[in-house]
Design a protein around this motif. Structure first.
Motif, PDB file in Angstrom:
ATOM      1  N   ASP A 159       0.852  -1.184   0.000  1.00 42.42           N
ATOM      2  CA  ASP A 159       0.000   0.000   0.000  1.00 42.42           C
ATOM      3  C   ASP A 159       0.888   1.234   0.000  1.00 42.42           C
ATOM      4  OD1 ASP A 159      -2.187   1.598   0.043  1.00 42.42           O
ATOM      5  OD2 ASP A 159      -2.557   1.381   2.192  1.00 42.42           O
ATOM      6  N   LEU A 160       0.717   2.053  -1.038  1.00 41.17           N
ATOM      7  CA  LEU A 160       1.564   3.236  -1.166  1.00 41.17           C
ATOM      8  C   LEU A 160       1.291   4.248  -0.056  1.00 41.17           C
ATOM      9  CD1 LEU A 160       1.430   3.752  -5.006  1.00 41.17           C
ATOM     10  CD2 LEU A 160       3.261   2.739  -3.653  1.00 41.17           C
ATOM     11  N   GLY A 161       0.056   4.296   0.418  1.00 40.77           N
ATOM     12  CA  GLY A 161      -0.273   5.235   1.492  1.00 40.77           C
ATOM     13  C   GLY A 161       0.457   4.891   2.772  1.00 40.77           C
ATOM     14  N   ALA A 162       0.595   3.597   3.037  1.00 43.86           N
ATOM     15  CA  ALA A 162       1.286   3.181   4.259  1.00 43.86           C
ATOM     16  C   ALA A 162       2.782   3.458   4.147  1.00 43.86           C
ATOM     17  CB  ALA A 162       1.042   1.714   4.523  1.00 43.86           C
ATOM     18  N   GLU A 163       3.346   3.372   2.941  1.00 45.65           N
ATOM     19  CA  GLU A 163       4.778   3.653   2.762  1.00 45.65           C
ATOM     20  C   GLU A 163       5.085   5.122   2.982  1.00 45.65           C
ATOM     21  OE1 GLU A 163       5.925   2.423  -1.082  1.00 45.65           O
ATOM     22  OE2 GLU A 163       5.967   0.303  -0.591  1.00 45.65           O
ATOM     23  N   ARG A 164       4.181   5.983   2.654  1.00 41.54           N
ATOM     24  CA  ARG A 164       4.428   7.417   2.761  1.00 41.54           C
ATOM     25  C   ARG A 164       4.111   7.944   4.153  1.00 41.54           C
ATOM     26  NH1 ARG A 164       1.365   8.556  -2.794  1.00 41.54           N
ATOM     27  NH2 ARG A 164       2.972   7.795  -4.182  1.00 41.54           N
ATOM     28  N   GLY A 165       3.742   7.096   5.037  1.00 40.33           N
ATOM     29  CA  GLY A 165       3.460   7.542   6.391  1.00 40.33           C
ATOM     30  C   GLY A 165       1.997   7.793   6.653  1.00 40.33           C
ATOM     31  N   ASN A 166       1.157   7.569   5.681  1.00 38.48           N
ATOM     32  CA  ASN A 166      -0.285   7.742   5.862  1.00 38.48           C
ATOM     33  C   ASN A 166      -0.880   6.382   6.189  1.00 38.48           C
ATOM     34  OD1 ASN A 166       0.058  10.367   5.057  1.00 38.48           O
ATOM     35  ND2 ASN A 166      -0.425   9.936   2.918  1.00 38.48           N
ATOM     36  N   PRO A 167      -1.329   6.182   7.391  1.00 38.92           N
ATOM     37  CA  PRO A 167      -1.904   4.883   7.718  1.00 38.92           C
ATOM     38  C   PRO A 167      -3.235   4.702   6.997  1.00 38.92           C
ATOM     39  CG  PRO A 167      -2.174   6.377   9.543  1.00 38.92           C
ATOM     40  CD  PRO A 167      -1.330   7.092   8.517  1.00 38.92           C
ATOM     41  N   VAL A 168      -3.502   3.523   6.594  1.00 36.01           N
ATOM     42  CA  VAL A 168      -4.756   3.213   5.917  1.00 36.01           C
ATOM     43  C   VAL A 168      -5.808   3.007   6.999  1.00 36.01           C
ATOM     44  CG1 VAL A 168      -5.920   1.601   4.387  1.00 36.01           C
ATOM     45  CG2 VAL A 168      -3.508   2.143   4.030  1.00 36.01           C
ATOM     46  N   THR A 169      -6.857   3.825   6.954  1.00 35.24           N
ATOM     47  CA  THR A 169      -7.869   3.769   8.008  1.00 35.24           C
ATOM     48  C   THR A 169      -9.132   3.045   7.558  1.00 35.24           C
ATOM     49  OG1 THR A 169      -8.719   5.908   7.343  1.00 35.24           O
ATOM     50  CG2 THR A 169      -7.066   5.868   9.090  1.00 35.24           C
ATOM     51  N   MET A 170      -9.290   2.779   6.274  1.00 35.46           N
ATOM     52  CA  MET A 170     -10.503   2.134   5.804  1.00 35.46           C
ATOM     53  C   MET A 170     -10.392   0.640   6.085  1.00 35.46           C
ATOM     54  SD  MET A 170     -12.333   1.985   2.057  1.00 35.46           S
ATOM     55  CE  MET A 170     -11.661   3.520   1.629  1.00 35.46           C
ATOM     56  N   SER A 171     -11.405   0.108   6.692  1.00 37.33           N
ATOM     57  CA  SER A 171     -11.421  -1.320   6.951  1.00 37.33           C
ATOM     58  C   SER A 171     -12.653  -1.924   6.292  1.00 37.33           C
ATOM     59  CB  SER A 171     -11.422  -1.600   8.445  1.00 37.33           C
ATOM     60  OG  SER A 171     -12.653  -1.198   8.997  1.00 37.33           O
ATOM     61  N   ALA A 172     -12.670  -3.204   6.211  1.00 35.33           N
ATOM     62  CA  ALA A 172     -13.793  -3.890   5.580  1.00 35.33           C
ATOM     63  C   ALA A 172     -15.070  -3.732   6.395  1.00 35.33           C
ATOM     64  CB  ALA A 172     -13.462  -5.365   5.398  1.00 35.33           C
ATOM     65  N   ALA A 173     -14.950  -3.484   7.671  1.00 38.45           N
ATOM     66  CA  ALA A 173     -16.135  -3.333   8.515  1.00 38.45           C
ATOM     67  C   ALA A 173     -16.880  -2.039   8.206  1.00 38.45           C
ATOM     68  CB  ALA A 173     -15.736  -3.365   9.976  1.00 38.45           C
ATOM     69  N   LEU A 174     -16.199  -1.040   7.675  1.00 36.04           N
ATOM     70  CA  LEU A 174     -16.842   0.231   7.383  1.00 36.04           C
ATOM     71  C   LEU A 174     -17.661   0.181   6.093  1.00 36.04           C
ATOM     72  CD1 LEU A 174     -13.980   2.720   8.278  1.00 36.04           C
ATOM     73  CD2 LEU A 174     -15.983   2.133   9.628  1.00 36.04           C
ATOM     74  N   LEU A 175     -17.281  -0.674   5.168  1.00 35.27           N
ATOM     75  CA  LEU A 175     -17.999  -0.763   3.903  1.00 35.27           C
ATOM     76  C   LEU A 175     -19.153  -1.739   4.028  1.00 35.27           C
ATOM     77  CD1 LEU A 175     -15.014  -0.986   1.434  1.00 35.27           C
ATOM     78  CD2 LEU A 175     -16.451   0.979   1.889  1.00 35.27           C
ATOM     79  N   PRO A 176     -20.333  -1.356   3.535  1.00 38.07           N
ATOM     80  CA  PRO A 176     -21.447  -2.300   3.597  1.00 38.07           C
ATOM     81  C   PRO A 176     -21.250  -3.407   2.570  1.00 38.07           C
ATOM     82  CG  PRO A 176     -22.109  -0.332   2.440  1.00 38.07           C
ATOM     83  CD  PRO A 176     -20.728  -0.080   2.975  1.00 38.07           C
ATOM     84  N   LYS A 177     -21.678  -4.599   2.922  1.00 37.19           N
ATOM     85  CA  LYS A 177     -21.557  -5.719   2.005  1.00 37.19           C
ATOM     86  C   LYS A 177     -22.587  -5.548   0.896  1.00 37.19           C
ATOM     87  CE  LYS A 177     -19.800  -9.314   4.987  1.00 37.19           C
ATOM     88  NZ  LYS A 177     -20.021 -10.678   5.463  1.00 37.19           N
ATOM     89  N   PRO A 178     -22.229  -5.862  -0.326  1.00 33.84           N
ATOM     90  CA  PRO A 178     -23.226  -5.787  -1.401  1.00 33.84           C
ATOM     91  C   PRO A 178     -24.246  -6.908  -1.262  1.00 33.84           C
ATOM     92  CG  PRO A 178     -21.175  -6.683  -2.226  1.00 33.84           C
ATOM     93  CD  PRO A 178     -20.921  -6.247  -0.807  1.00 33.84           C
ATOM     94  N   GLN A 179     -25.473  -6.592  -1.636  1.00 34.97           N
ATOM     95  CA  GLN A 179     -26.515  -7.602  -1.531  1.00 34.97           C
ATOM     96  C   GLN A 179     -26.382  -8.539  -2.726  1.00 34.97           C
ATOM     97  OE1 GLN A 179     -30.423  -6.137  -1.165  1.00 34.97           O
ATOM     98  NE2 GLN A 179     -31.323  -8.150  -0.923  1.00 34.97           N
ATOM     99  N   MET A 180     -26.119  -9.786  -2.457  1.00 38.47           N
ATOM    100  CA  MET A 180     -25.934 -10.764  -3.513  1.00 38.47           C
ATOM    101  C   MET A 180     -27.160 -11.658  -3.689  1.00 38.47           C
ATOM    102  SD  MET A 180     -23.038  -9.868  -4.491  1.00 38.47           S
ATOM    103  CE  MET A 180     -22.311 -11.089  -5.527  1.00 38.47           C
ATOM    104  N   ARG A 181     -27.945 -11.833  -2.653  1.00 39.70           N
ATOM    105  CA  ARG A 181     -29.121 -12.688  -2.735  1.00 39.70           C
ATOM    106  C   ARG A 181     -30.376 -11.842  -2.530  1.00 39.70           C
ATOM    107  NH1 ARG A 181     -27.810 -18.447  -0.931  1.00 39.70           N
ATOM    108  NH2 ARG A 181     -25.552 -18.415  -0.876  1.00 39.70           N
ATOM    109  N   GLY A 182     -31.402 -12.192  -3.250  1.00 42.87           N
ATOM    110  CA  GLY A 182     -32.690 -11.528  -3.071  1.00 42.87           C
ATOM    111  C   GLY A 182     -32.760 -10.141  -3.687  1.00 42.87           C
ATOM    112  N   LEU A 183     -31.827  -9.803  -4.565  1.00 45.72           N
ATOM    113  CA  LEU A 183     -31.831  -8.462  -5.152  1.00 45.72           C
ATOM    114  C   LEU A 183     -33.037  -8.279  -6.066  1.00 45.72           C
ATOM    115  CD1 LEU A 183     -30.349  -5.801  -5.420  1.00 45.72           C
ATOM    116  CD2 LEU A 183     -29.045  -6.766  -7.293  1.00 45.72           C
ATOM    117  N   LEU A 184     -33.317  -9.275  -6.886  1.00 45.70           N
ATOM    118  CA  LEU A 184     -34.461  -9.174  -7.788  1.00 45.70           C
ATOM    119  C   LEU A 184     -35.762  -9.084  -7.005  1.00 45.70           C
ATOM    120  CD1 LEU A 184     -35.630  -9.229 -10.635  1.00 45.70           C
ATOM    121  CD2 LEU A 184     -35.698 -11.710 -10.452  1.00 45.70           C
ATOM    122  N   ALA A 185     -35.885  -9.879  -5.964  1.00 47.47           N
ATOM    123  CA  ALA A 185     -37.117  -9.859  -5.163  1.00 47.47           C
ATOM    124  C   ALA A 185     -37.309  -8.504  -4.496  1.00 47.47           C
ATOM    125  CB  ALA A 185     -37.068 -10.960  -4.111  1.00 47.47           C
ATOM    126  N   ARG A 186     -36.231  -7.917  -3.995  1.00 47.49           N
ATOM    127  CA  ARG A 186     -36.345  -6.610  -3.342  1.00 47.49           C
ATOM    128  C   ARG A 186     -36.725  -5.531  -4.348  1.00 47.49           C
ATOM    129  NH1 ARG A 186     -31.102  -4.270  -1.476  1.00 47.49           N
ATOM    130  NH2 ARG A 186     -31.439  -2.712  -3.051  1.00 47.49           N
TER     131      ARG A 186
END
Length: 106
Positions: free
Chosen positions: A17-44
């Motif tokens: 990660d280039l941001g981590a090399e330059r001293g900028n810690p990466v703050t985005m984690s997978a927990a912050l991003l919502p999971k895409p809906q893979m099932r039931g999309l057509l029904a919704r």
């Protein structure tokens, strides 16, 4: 067939990660991003669009009833309230419109 050796099937090393090399810690984690809906999309989506279509169709039916049908019924009621069919018949007979009832002019 490919062999699973280091040269043929090896994957490139993971990018750093280039941001981590330059001293900028990466703050985005997978927990912050919502999971895409893979099932039931057509029904919704179908549920949403069916409800929307029902609301639009009912709205247009009510609009047609009160903007077109009711004024038309009122116009017919007003016309036939004072309508005299014999007077209308005599006027058409005098004009010569009716062949079965000749006018007095002939």
């Amino acid at each position: 067939m490919r062999s699973s050796g280091a040269a043929a099937g090896a994957r490139p090393a993971a990018r750093k990660d280039l941001g981590a090399e330059r001293g900028n810690p990466v703050t985005m984690s997978a927990a912050l991003l919502p999971k895409p809906q893979m099932r039931g999309l057509l029904a919704r989506r179908m549920k949403f669009h069916l409800i929307g279509a029902f609301v639009v169709s009912m709205g247009s039916a009510v609009l047609f009833k009160f903007a077109v049908a009711e004024p038309r019924k009122q116009a017919y009621a007003d016309f036939y309230r004072n309508y005299d069919p014999m007077k209308d018949f005599e006027a058409m007979k005098a004009a010569g419109v009716l062949e079965s009832a000749p006018s007095k002019k002939c």
